[in-house]
Design a protein around this motif. Sequence first.
Motif, mmCIF file in Angstrom:
data_model
loop_
_atom_site.group_PDB
_atom_site.id
_atom_site.type_symbol
_atom_site.label_atom_id
_atom_site.label_comp_id
_atom_site.label_asym_id
_atom_site.label_seq_id
_atom_site.Cartn_x
_atom_site.Cartn_y
_atom_site.Cartn_z
ATOM 1 N N LYS A 56 0.816 -1.211 0.000
ATOM 2 C CA LYS A 56 0.000 0.000 0.000
ATOM 3 C C LYS A 56 0.855 1.268 0.000
ATOM 4 O O LYS A 56 0.597 2.189 -0.767
ATOM 5 N N SER A 57 1.865 1.282 0.869
ATOM 6 C CA SER A 57 2.708 2.485 0.956
ATOM 7 C C SER A 57 3.500 2.689 -0.328
ATOM 8 O O SER A 57 3.637 3.814 -0.820
ATOM 9 N N ALA A 60 1.085 3.948 -2.821
ATOM 10 C CA ALA A 60 0.731 5.339 -2.524
ATOM 11 C C ALA A 60 1.850 6.271 -2.992
ATOM 12 O O ALA A 60 1.599 7.330 -3.552
ATOM 13 N N ARG A 61 3.078 5.824 -2.772
ATOM 14 C CA ARG A 61 4.208 6.631 -3.207
ATOM 15 C C ARG A 61 4.247 6.724 -4.735
ATOM 16 O O ARG A 61 4.484 7.778 -5.304
ATOM 17 N N GLY A 62 3.978 5.598 -5.404
ATOM 18 C CA GLY A 62 3.951 5.594 -6.869
ATOM 19 C C GLY A 62 2.839 6.478 -7.411
ATOM 20 O O GLY A 62 3.046 7.251 -8.355
ATOM 21 N N ILE A 76 -0.930 12.695 1.873
ATOM 22 C CA ILE A 76 -1.004 11.273 2.236
ATOM 23 C C ILE A 76 -1.226 11.156 3.736
ATOM 24 O O ILE A 76 -0.490 11.758 4.519
ATOM 25 N N ILE A 77 -2.231 10.406 4.118
ATOM 26 C CA ILE A 77 -2.450 10.116 5.532
ATOM 27 C C ILE A 77 -2.291 8.619 5.717
ATOM 28 O O ILE A 77 -3.027 7.830 5.121
ATOM 29 N N ALA A 78 -1.303 8.206 6.502
ATOM 30 C CA ALA A 78 -1.132 6.787 6.797
ATOM 31 C C ALA A 78 -1.736 6.536 8.172
ATOM 32 O O ALA A 78 -1.264 7.078 9.168
ATOM 33 N N MET A 97 8.570 6.297 2.850
ATOM 34 C CA MET A 97 7.907 7.447 2.259
ATOM 35 C C MET A 97 8.836 8.657 2.154
ATOM 36 O O MET A 97 8.517 9.650 1.553
ATOM 37 N N GLN A 98 9.998 8.524 2.810
ATOM 38 C CA GLN A 98 10.875 9.670 2.981
ATOM 39 C C GLN A 98 11.210 10.432 1.694
ATOM 40 O O GLN A 98 11.267 11.647 1.697
#
Length: 311
Positions: A56-57, A60-62, A76-78, A97-98
């Motif tokens: 998922k992360s 989301a980054r892609g 983005i809210i994780a 995510m950095q």
Amino acid sequence: LDLAKRVLEGDRRAVARLISLIEDEAPGVEDELRSLYPHTGRAHVIGVTGAPGSGKSTLARGLTGELRRQGRKVGIIAVDPTSPFTGGAVLGDRVRMQDLTGDPGVFIRSMASRGALGGLARATADAARVLDAFGCDAVLIETVGTGQAEVDIARTAHSTVVVLVPGMGDEVQAIKAGVLEIADLFVVNKADRADAGRVVSELTLLLRSNLHPGAWVPPILKTVATAGTGVPEVVGALDRHREYLRESGELDRRLRENALRELVEAVRQQLLADLWRGLDERELDVTLASIVERHLDARSAARELVKRWKR
Ligand SMILES: Nc1nc2c(ncn2[C@@H]2O[C@H](COP(=O)(O)OP(=O)(O)OP(=O)(O)O)[C@@H](O)[C@H]2O)c(=O)[nH]1
Ligand SMILES: [Mg+2]
């Protein structure tokens, strides 16, 4: 109302501060949110949910990368997992995510799931609104799993992506009715693994047996999120879903449904707080004792309290 003003001016620190205050249910938040409210409703709110480790992360980054290439601003809210067993993933998320954090067009935030389930869904929805007012064109909300919290959060999203991965045996059979209900789009991630095609065909069959005439048919897309493969197609499908929501009148229906849910919840809380404030502590003691001693059941006691409060 200082924070709200600064959020509207594009001040990132004000966004971070306000979301922290939302998490803490701090007094004064209501006023800030009230003045932001007329400036919300623009962002496409997208839920990304799926099993732990499904990617998922990474997805989301892609998605964020692709949206940024198109010049769109992204929040983005994780939502941190509630389970202590997956708690370790949270730190990993922040690290992975950095590489987006230097971009002024991206705002990343994780939300802690403390307090009640409903509280988390509301806090997440409020945080999404802050990012909306901040000017994000898209707000991605990542949640782990498919429990009630995810369903609640999915309800506040316009489009929900359910991420599946091949190689776990019966991933499609494991899909519960609740997931089918919230999925607007399926992503079969880790398509570099064997069996991705099988997952897609099984899912296709499953969806076919759940078709409703005129309704949106959730597309099933394969991705290799780590390589960005298939990610632009996911953005395309999300845009089409948003178009569908607008043109079919479904968006209006969902927004009204959400408004009703939010209104009912707010009324409940305000009435309860009001009633509770007017309650005499000794009287409460007596009532509790009668319930414990079986002289009175809680429902009848409540009826009595409400009756007296109304006078
Ligand atoms: N082979 C392969 N690995 C992937 C792919 N996408 C993600 N991964 C890897 O899967 C692992 C988990 O990815 P995450 O993006 O952290 O997954 P997640 O769903 O956010 O995980 P949690 O937030 O912990 O539930 C990482 O090691 C990723 O590099 C993919 O398409 N193919
Ligand atoms: Mg994650």
